[in-house]
Design a protein around this motif. Structure first.
Motif, PDB file in Angstrom:
ATOM      1  N   GLY A  13       0.815  -1.220   0.000  1.00  0.00           N
ATOM      2  CA  GLY A  13       0.000   0.000   0.000  1.00  0.00           C
ATOM      3  C   GLY A  13       0.839   1.256   0.000  1.00  0.00           C
ATOM      4  O   GLY A  13       1.640   1.495  -0.900  1.00  0.00           O
ATOM      5  N   ILE A  46      -9.992  -1.369   1.260  1.00  0.00           N
ATOM      6  CA  ILE A  46      -9.669   0.013   1.600  1.00  0.00           C
ATOM      7  C   ILE A  46     -10.592   0.451   2.726  1.00  0.00           C
ATOM      8  O   ILE A  46     -11.815   0.383   2.603  1.00  0.00           O
ATOM      9  CB  ILE A  46      -9.848   0.944   0.385  1.00  0.00           C
ATOM     10  CG1 ILE A  46      -9.065   0.428  -0.822  1.00  0.00           C
ATOM     11  CG2 ILE A  46      -9.439   2.372   0.754  1.00  0.00           C
ATOM     12  CD1 ILE A  46      -7.588   0.294  -0.613  1.00  0.00           C
ATOM     13  N   PRO A  52      -5.075   1.003   3.156  1.00  0.00           N
ATOM     14  CA  PRO A  52      -5.266  -0.378   2.744  1.00  0.00           C
ATOM     15  C   PRO A  52      -5.087  -1.337   3.919  1.00  0.00           C
ATOM     16  O   PRO A  52      -4.231  -1.128   4.780  1.00  0.00           O
ATOM     17  CB  PRO A  52      -4.174  -0.588   1.700  1.00  0.00           C
ATOM     18  CG  PRO A  52      -3.076   0.332   2.130  1.00  0.00           C
ATOM     19  CD  PRO A  52      -3.767   1.524   2.750  1.00  0.00           C
ATOM     20  N   TYR A 137      -3.304  -1.891  -4.435  1.00  0.00           N
ATOM     21  CA  TYR A 137      -3.531  -0.526  -3.973  1.00  0.00           C
ATOM     22  C   TYR A 137      -2.885   0.382  -5.014  1.00  0.00           C
ATOM     23  O   TYR A 137      -1.689   0.266  -5.297  1.00  0.00           O
ATOM     24  CB  TYR A 137      -2.883  -0.332  -2.602  1.00  0.00           C
ATOM     25  CG  TYR A 137      -3.166   0.988  -1.934  1.00  0.00           C
ATOM     26  CD1 TYR A 137      -4.382   1.223  -1.300  1.00  0.00           C
ATOM     27  CD2 TYR A 137      -2.206   1.986  -1.889  1.00  0.00           C
ATOM     28  CE1 TYR A 137      -4.632   2.431  -0.645  1.00  0.00           C
ATOM     29  CE2 TYR A 137      -2.443   3.193  -1.241  1.00  0.00           C
ATOM     30  CZ  TYR A 137      -3.658   3.405  -0.623  1.00  0.00           C
ATOM     31  OH  TYR A 137      -3.904   4.595   0.024  1.00  0.00           O
ATOM     32  N   HIS A 141      -6.242   5.150  -5.258  1.00  0.00           N
ATOM     33  CA  HIS A 141      -6.536   4.982  -3.826  1.00  0.00           C
ATOM     34  C   HIS A 141      -5.693   5.965  -3.010  1.00  0.00           C
ATOM     35  O   HIS A 141      -6.189   6.614  -2.092  1.00  0.00           O
ATOM     36  CB  HIS A 141      -6.221   3.557  -3.365  1.00  0.00           C
ATOM     37  CG  HIS A 141      -7.021   2.505  -4.047  1.00  0.00           C
ATOM     38  ND1 HIS A 141      -6.448   1.548  -4.854  1.00  0.00           N
ATOM     39  CD2 HIS A 141      -8.347   2.261  -4.066  1.00  0.00           C
ATOM     40  CE1 HIS A 141      -7.389   0.757  -5.332  1.00  0.00           C
ATOM     41  NE2 HIS A 141      -8.556   1.173  -4.872  1.00  0.00           N
TER      42      HIS A 141
END
Length: 172
Positions: A13, A46, A52, A137, A141
């Motif tokens: 992430g 998420i 994440p 991710y 995001h």
């Protein structure tokens, strides 16, 4: 006394190259060891603040191979990562998993930060279960990510947000 050997760490992430928390890895001189994916399906969702969360797969029908990066972290770097991830207050826990190096197919044992089991399954359900799972991710995001400096103080701000998120229903 010799320093403990580095630990291979799988990041999926905000710690990946080009993502908001990567400077922590870069500053700790944790060498990039390669692009990897999990060897077995896992669940990635998420949560609050566009953070994440890697979860143990809640059922045999769900989960995906999760893409990420592998780093060799010194004991000092690992301590800094543990602090960022809030392992001391139950936000995440570091667990072993096997990853596969892209290209070579080599299997490597690494550690990764998983959502703490005290809330992991509830978070999976609250996020939408299998329908909400992602395999990676992305920068989209990360564009919505709220760094620790923009939340209630420290990692405690994230655990408080998780509990608040779990206490609401999706249509609230």
């Amino acid at each position: 006394m010799a320093e403990a050997p580095p630990t291979m760490v799988f990041v999926y992430g905000t710690l990946k190259r080009g993502f908001p928390n990567h400077p922590l890895l870069a500053a700790s001189a944790s060498p990039f060891a390669g692009a990897v994916s999990t060897a077995a399906p896992a669940s990635l969702v998420i949560g609050p603040y566009s953070v994440p969360f890697l979860l143990p797969t809640p059922s045999s029908s769900s989960g995906r191979l999760i893409s990420g990066e592998l780093y060799s972290a010194s004991p000092l770097a690992l301590a800094k990562l543990d602090a960022l991830e809030g392992t001391h207050i139950g936000v995440y826990e570091r667990r072993r998993l096997t990853v596969v190096v892209d290209g070579s197919g080599e299997a490597v044992e690494a550690e990764a930060y998983f959502a703490h089991p005290s809330y992991a399954e509830a978070l999976w359900r609250r996020c939408g279960g299998e329908a909400a799972e992602i395999g990676e991710y992305t920068m989209d995001h990360a564009a919505r990510y709220v760094p620790p400096s923009g939340r209630s103080p420290g990692a405690a701000g994230l655990i408080d947000a998780i509990h608040g998120f779990l206490a609401t229903t999706p249509d609230n």
